[in-house]
Enzyme design. Structure first.
Site, short mmCIF file in Angstrom:
data_model
loop_
_atom_site.label_atom_id
_atom_site.label_comp_id
_atom_site.label_asym_id
_atom_site.label_seq_id
_atom_site.Cartn_x
_atom_site.Cartn_y
_atom_site.Cartn_z
N HIS A 36 -81.33 -8.72 -3.01
CA HIS A 36 -81.75 -9.10 -1.47
C HIS A 36 -81.39 -9.90 -0.27
CE1 HIS A 36 -84.34 -8.37 1.79
NE2 HIS A 36 -84.62 -9.76 1.50
N GLU A 37 -80.57 -11.16 -1.13
CA GLU A 37 -80.04 -12.05 0.19
C GLU A 37 -78.85 -12.17 -0.26
OE1 GLU A 37 -82.33 -14.14 1.18
OE2 GLU A 37 -83.96 -13.01 0.46
N HIS B 15 -77.98 -9.82 2.59
CA HIS B 15 -78.30 -10.23 3.85
C HIS B 15 -76.40 -10.78 4.47
CE1 HIS B 15 -82.27 -9.78 5.01
NE2 HIS B 15 -82.85 -10.34 4.64
N GLU C 45 -84.49 -6.36 6.68
CA GLU C 45 -85.36 -6.23 6.07
C GLU C 45 -84.40 -5.12 5.14
OE1 GLU C 45 -86.11 -9.23 4.36
OE2 GLU C 45 -85.16 -10.38 6.17
#
Length: 286
Positions: free
Chosen positions: A145-146, A149, A212
């Protein structure tokens, strides 16, 4: 052992995100043009306006990254002690086509994680509490997930949006104060500035929430295990709700995988969508 990725590293398309970005970006640009026109009238040079804007955003971007890491006293994650974590970051980074970011850790008072910087100079920070409560697959989902980004270049649009909100607020203050003058002008200018920043921030938050969702979906694709990320989010949300106050300030919280949205006002101006909705979307992908 963290399992091998079973999904190809092809780019994920987000038409919904792109539409929200287009609409919100257009509105933000309109706000920027308003304040830029006012500054242009004052300094008399379009080049100066553009130069000042780039300088302001650049300083915020660089300073924001340093302050975020400094605020929680982040340290490099030792590769000899956490070799599996580093290997997972390296593998996922390779799958996503980005440089392996610097990996750091810090006590955050509650399980959390965030990414700052660009693809070529990114930093992923894992909370010590996060690594204590998640199993290998769940931690892999959070890391993905990070990294998503960083891959999607999420930090810069947020910095630009926040910069526009700040510039617009300042511009409104000076206009109102100049028109009215005195103590009344100062008070009304300050009130108008706060309202103006809130108005622009709404459009910034639309982008933040959409990103997100996009990072969740990307993480699910690159790990091939949406259930693991859903499980991680459930654990993170549950533990964070039990914590009265984390060690992460508001500016850093907006970057984290979990953003506190307790209370009506906090939910209205939350940088993250509700955790239950994120989990439901991931369960639908499973």
């Amino acid at each position: 052992m963290l399992r091998e990725n079973t999904v190809s590293g092809s780019d994920v398309k987000h038409p919904g995100l792109k539409l929200r970005m287009a609409v919100s970006g257009t509105v933000l640009f309109a706000f920027y043009m308003l304040i830029a026109t006012a500054v242009w009238e004052f300094v008399g040079s379009a080049v100066a306006v553009v130069g000042l804007t780039i300088l302001f955003v650049g300083v915020q971007y660089k300073l924001g990254k340093w302050l975020a890491l400094r605020s929680i006293n982040a340290e490099n994650l030792p590769e000899d002690e956490f070799d599996e974590v580093h290997e997972t970051v390296a593998r996922l980074s390779d799958d996503m086509g980005i440089d392996k970011p610097r990996l750091m850790y810090a006590p955050m008072g509650a399980p959390n994680a965030f990414a700052v910087g660009r693809q070529a100079s990114g930093v992923v920070v894992l909370g010590t509490e996060l690594m204590q409560i998640l199993d290998d697959d769940e931690l892999e989902g959070v890391i993905a997930h990070e990294l998503a980004h960083l891959k999607n270049r999420d930090v810069l649009p947020m910095v630009i949006g926040q910069s526009i909100a700040m510039l617009f607020g300042w511009g409104v203050y000076f206009v109102v104060n100049e028109l009215i003058g005195g103590l009344t002008g100062w008070i009304l200018g300050w009130i108008a500035s706060v309202i103006a920043q809130l108005l622009v921030t709404i459009f910034v938050l639309v982008i933040s929430r959409a990103r997100e969702y996009a990072a969740d979906e990307d993480a699910a694709q690159y790990t091939g295990n949406p259930a693991a990320l859903a499980s991680a989010l459930a654990k993170i949300g549950h533990v964070n709700q039990q914590v009265e106050q984390s060690a992460v300030n508001d500016s850093v919280s907006a970057l984290c995988i979990f953003g506190d949205n307790r209370g009506l006002f906090a939910r209205l101006f939350a940088s993250h969508p509700p955790m239950e909705k994120r989990i439901a979307r991931l369960e639908h992908l499973d």
